[in-house]
Design an enzyme around this catalytic site. Structure first.
Site, PDB file in Angstrom:
ATOM      1  N   SER A  36     113.151  55.756   2.442  1.00  0.00           N
ATOM      2  CA  SER A  36     114.326  54.999   2.878  1.00  0.00           C
ATOM      3  C   SER A  36     114.936  55.521   4.165  1.00  0.00           C
ATOM      4  CB  SER A  36     115.390  55.003   1.772  1.00  0.00           C
ATOM      5  OG  SER A  36     115.702  56.321   1.367  1.00  0.00           O
ATOM      6  N   ASP A  72     125.681  58.552   3.701  1.00  0.00           N
ATOM      7  CA  ASP A  72     125.849  58.223   2.286  1.00  0.00           C
ATOM      8  C   ASP A  72     125.362  59.425   1.460  1.00  0.00           C
ATOM      9  OD1 ASP A  72     123.063  58.105   2.176  1.00  0.00           O
ATOM     10  OD2 ASP A  72     122.955  55.927   2.082  1.00  0.00           O
ATOM     11  N   HIS A  91     121.415  59.940   2.915  1.00  0.00           N
ATOM     12  CA  HIS A  91     120.875  59.700   4.251  1.00  0.00           C
ATOM     13  C   HIS A  91     121.810  60.191   5.353  1.00  0.00           C
ATOM     14  CE1 HIS A  91     119.289  56.570   1.503  1.00  0.00           C
ATOM     15  NE2 HIS A  91     118.160  56.825   2.130  1.00  0.00           N
TER      16      HIS A  91
END
Length: 358
Positions: free
Chosen positions: A44, A323, A326
């Protein structure tokens, strides 16, 4: 994007594979240019929006994700950060004019693939690349396509973080994995599988590889929150597993450089890059390297991913983490420039600008 296994567990596994940095797949309109495509395989951290097309709780196509991404006017694109990913920044710095197209997007066909495509979990990603490779033959002709892929395109791969987070480090579900397999055996399996995956890409004409190691996963807000740590602490087991895997990974890349003729395997030392940023965050202009700018739950806002109902900091460029998993765009920028221009302590045997010119 995360591995297939990670998607099945939902939002908890959205980690940033250390810089397991992957940069977005791009290419120049002029296929006679020295620039080729940049194919990103990973998690991600570098997803350009494949999560938009998957049935999963792991989504970044919701605000305030992308709030600082100028190319979209501040609208979410599926990137797990407030602005550009490391891949976006690397592409810009290398002079590539366009951002990656997610493999699953409807427009990831035809000549659009000459700018690159961003894709899913690694085994499936390689299957998809096999399909894309055939499209290159159709677009450019077999001889020119082989030259474009092997001499002018870069393959960026970072895996490993989710394997640990989804097994040894996932609360409750990890207990069985820890009992049934030792860390040594678990890492042996990871390395063996990765060797086969890299060989598959080589057989599909990939020659220039950038492989990021696993970052300090014990220091992300999610891990610090669920383990109830202090601000300056990291989860010891998580980081020890990463270090153990990273040593084996470096040996693997040395092995691959010796046995696959014409290949260049570049080792990106993401662990040290990210740990430096976290440890000395004030020197880089940050005010926090522990708390997520966007998130909810616990001391470091590290339980619930970023979404419309999340709390969000006002000084987004002052937080290392966007977050619970990340980095922020500000952190991505520092990391990307080290990979582009850094010395052999952070990326070896060459940096990304040097690799481009080989």
């Amino acid at each position: 994007m995360v591995t297939v296994e990670a998607w099945s567990f939902g939002f908890v596994l959205l980690w940033f594979s250390t810089l397991s940095y992957y940069y977005p797949v791009h290419a120049a309109d002029d296929t006679n240019s020295s620039l080729g495509a940049s194919f990103i395989f990973g998690d991600s951290l570098v997803d350009a929006g494949n999560n938009n097309y998957l049935s999963t709780l792991s989504r970044a196509n919701i605000p305030p994700n992308g709030i600082d991404f100028k190319a979209s006017g501040g609208n979410p694109t599926g990137r797990y950060t407030n602005g550009r990913t490391i891949g976006d920044i690397v592409g810009e710095e290398l002079g590539i004019p366009n951002y990656a197209v997610p493999y699953l997007a409807p427009n990831s066909t035809g000549r659009a693939i000459l700018y690159g495509v961003n894709r899913l979990g690694l085994d499936i990603q390689i299957d998809f690349f096999n399909n894309t490779r055939k499209q290159f033959d159709a677009l450019l002709g077999a001889s020119k396509a082989k030259d474009y892929i092997s001499k002018r395109s870069i393959f960026s791969i970072t895996i490993g973080a989710n394997d640990f987070l989804n097994n040894y480090l996932l609360p409750v579900l990890s207990i069985g994995a820890r009992i049934s397999q030792s860390p040594d055996a678990f890492i042996d399996d990871m390395i063996s599988h990765f060797r086969n995956q890299l060989t598959r890409l080589y057989q599909l004409d990939a020659r220039k590889f950038v492989v990021g190691n696993v970052g300090p996963i014990g220091c992300i807000p999610y891990q610090k929150t669920i383990n109830q740590l202090n601000e300056n602490e990291c989860v010891d087991l998580a980081n020890k597993l990463a270090i153990q895997y990273n040593g084996r990974l470096k040996d693997l890349l040395t092995e691959m450089n010796g046995k696959l003729p014409g290949s260049v395997f570049v080792h990106a030392n993401v662990y040290d890059l990210v740990l430096e940023l976290i440890t000395n965050y004030k020197q880089y202009g940050f005010t926090s390297a522990s708390k997520a700018c966007c998130g909810n739950g616990g001391q470091f806002a590290g339980i619930i991913p970023c979404g419309p109902t999340s709390s969000m900091c006002d000084d987004r460029d002052k937080h290392v983490f966007w977050d619970p998993y990340h980095p922020s765009e500000a952190a991505n920028l520092i990391i990307a420039r080290q990979l582009l221009n850094g010395n052999t302590k952070v990326i070896s045997p060459v940096n990304l600008k040097q690799l481009r010119n080989l």
